[in-house]
Design an enzyme around this catalytic site. Sequence first.
Site, PDB file in Angstrom:
ATOM      1  N   ASP A   1       0.848  -1.189   0.000  1.00 40.53           N
ATOM      2  CA  ASP A   1       0.000   0.000   0.000  1.00 40.53           C
ATOM      3  C   ASP A   1       0.885   1.241   0.000  1.00 40.53           C
ATOM      4  O   ASP A   1       2.013   1.218   0.467  1.00 40.53           O
ATOM      5  CB  ASP A   1      -0.905   0.007   1.241  1.00 40.53           C
ATOM      6  CG  ASP A   1      -1.904  -1.136   1.217  1.00 40.53           C
ATOM      7  OD1 ASP A   1      -2.384  -1.477   0.127  1.00 40.53           O
ATOM      8  OD2 ASP A   1      -2.183  -1.696   2.291  1.00 40.53           O
ATOM      9  N   GLY A   2       0.355   2.333  -0.533  1.00 38.91           N
ATOM     10  CA  GLY A   2       1.095   3.581  -0.549  1.00 38.91           C
ATOM     11  C   GLY A   2       1.797   3.840  -1.862  1.00 38.91           C
ATOM     12  O   GLY A   2       2.501   4.831  -2.009  1.00 38.91           O
ATOM     13  N   CYS A   3       1.619   2.943  -2.822  1.00 36.45           N
ATOM     14  CA  CYS A   3       2.227   3.112  -4.133  1.00 36.45           C
ATOM     15  C   CYS A   3       1.148   3.536  -5.125  1.00 36.45           C
ATOM     16  O   CYS A   3       0.022   3.053  -5.067  1.00 36.45           O
ATOM     17  CB  CYS A   3       2.863   1.806  -4.610  1.00 36.45           C
ATOM     18  SG  CYS A   3       4.182   1.217  -3.547  1.00 36.45           S
ATOM     19  N   ALA A   4       1.499   4.421  -6.030  1.00 38.34           N
ATOM     20  CA  ALA A   4       0.545   4.881  -7.040  1.00 38.34           C
ATOM     21  C   ALA A   4       0.200   3.763  -8.015  1.00 38.34           C
ATOM     22  O   ALA A   4      -0.907   3.699  -8.524  1.00 38.34           O
ATOM     23  CB  ALA A   4       1.115   6.084  -7.795  1.00 38.34           C
ATOM     24  N   SER A   5       1.150   2.881  -8.251  1.00 39.02           N
ATOM     25  CA  SER A   5       0.918   1.749  -9.161  1.00 39.02           C
ATOM     26  C   SER A   5       0.718   0.485  -8.329  1.00 39.02           C
ATOM     27  O   SER A   5       0.871   0.496  -7.107  1.00 39.02           O
ATOM     28  CB  SER A   5       2.096   1.598 -10.118  1.00 39.02           C
ATOM     29  OG  SER A   5       3.302   1.519  -9.395  1.00 39.02           O
TER      30      SER A   5
END
Length: 135
Positions: free
Chosen positions: A48-52
């Site tokens: 979690d916390g990634c744009a992709s």
Amino acid sequence: MASESFEEIVEDFEFLEDWEDRYRYVIDQGKEMPPLDDALKVPATKVDGCASQVWLHPTIDGGRMYFDGESDAMIVRGLIAVLRRLYNGLTLKEVLAVDARVEMGRLGLNDHLSAQRSNGLRAMIERVRSVAQAG
């Protein structure tokens, strides 16, 4: 305190003068990485916390950490490959001793990634560190 494999990337980056070449190098690292088995792309391995979309599958073997990963974004896949070279094969204690921000900074990545990519990179590093702490 980076791995020898990561030091090779640092040396390669010294010969690449402009960021476009370095960016391509990172992407090429991701292309060379074996794909993550679809069965391992589950909520437990998703970062979690990634744009992709990002999945990391860590394993501990003989007190040493290894991980595989995957992303739907080419540059992020490359960042996973770079992190693998930073951490794979280190003991759990060594993983926790690595200052990934400093090491990635040696590549100039801190200055050339978007805020979203930087946040995603931090999330991946935190995942690796949390596995090492729990290990």
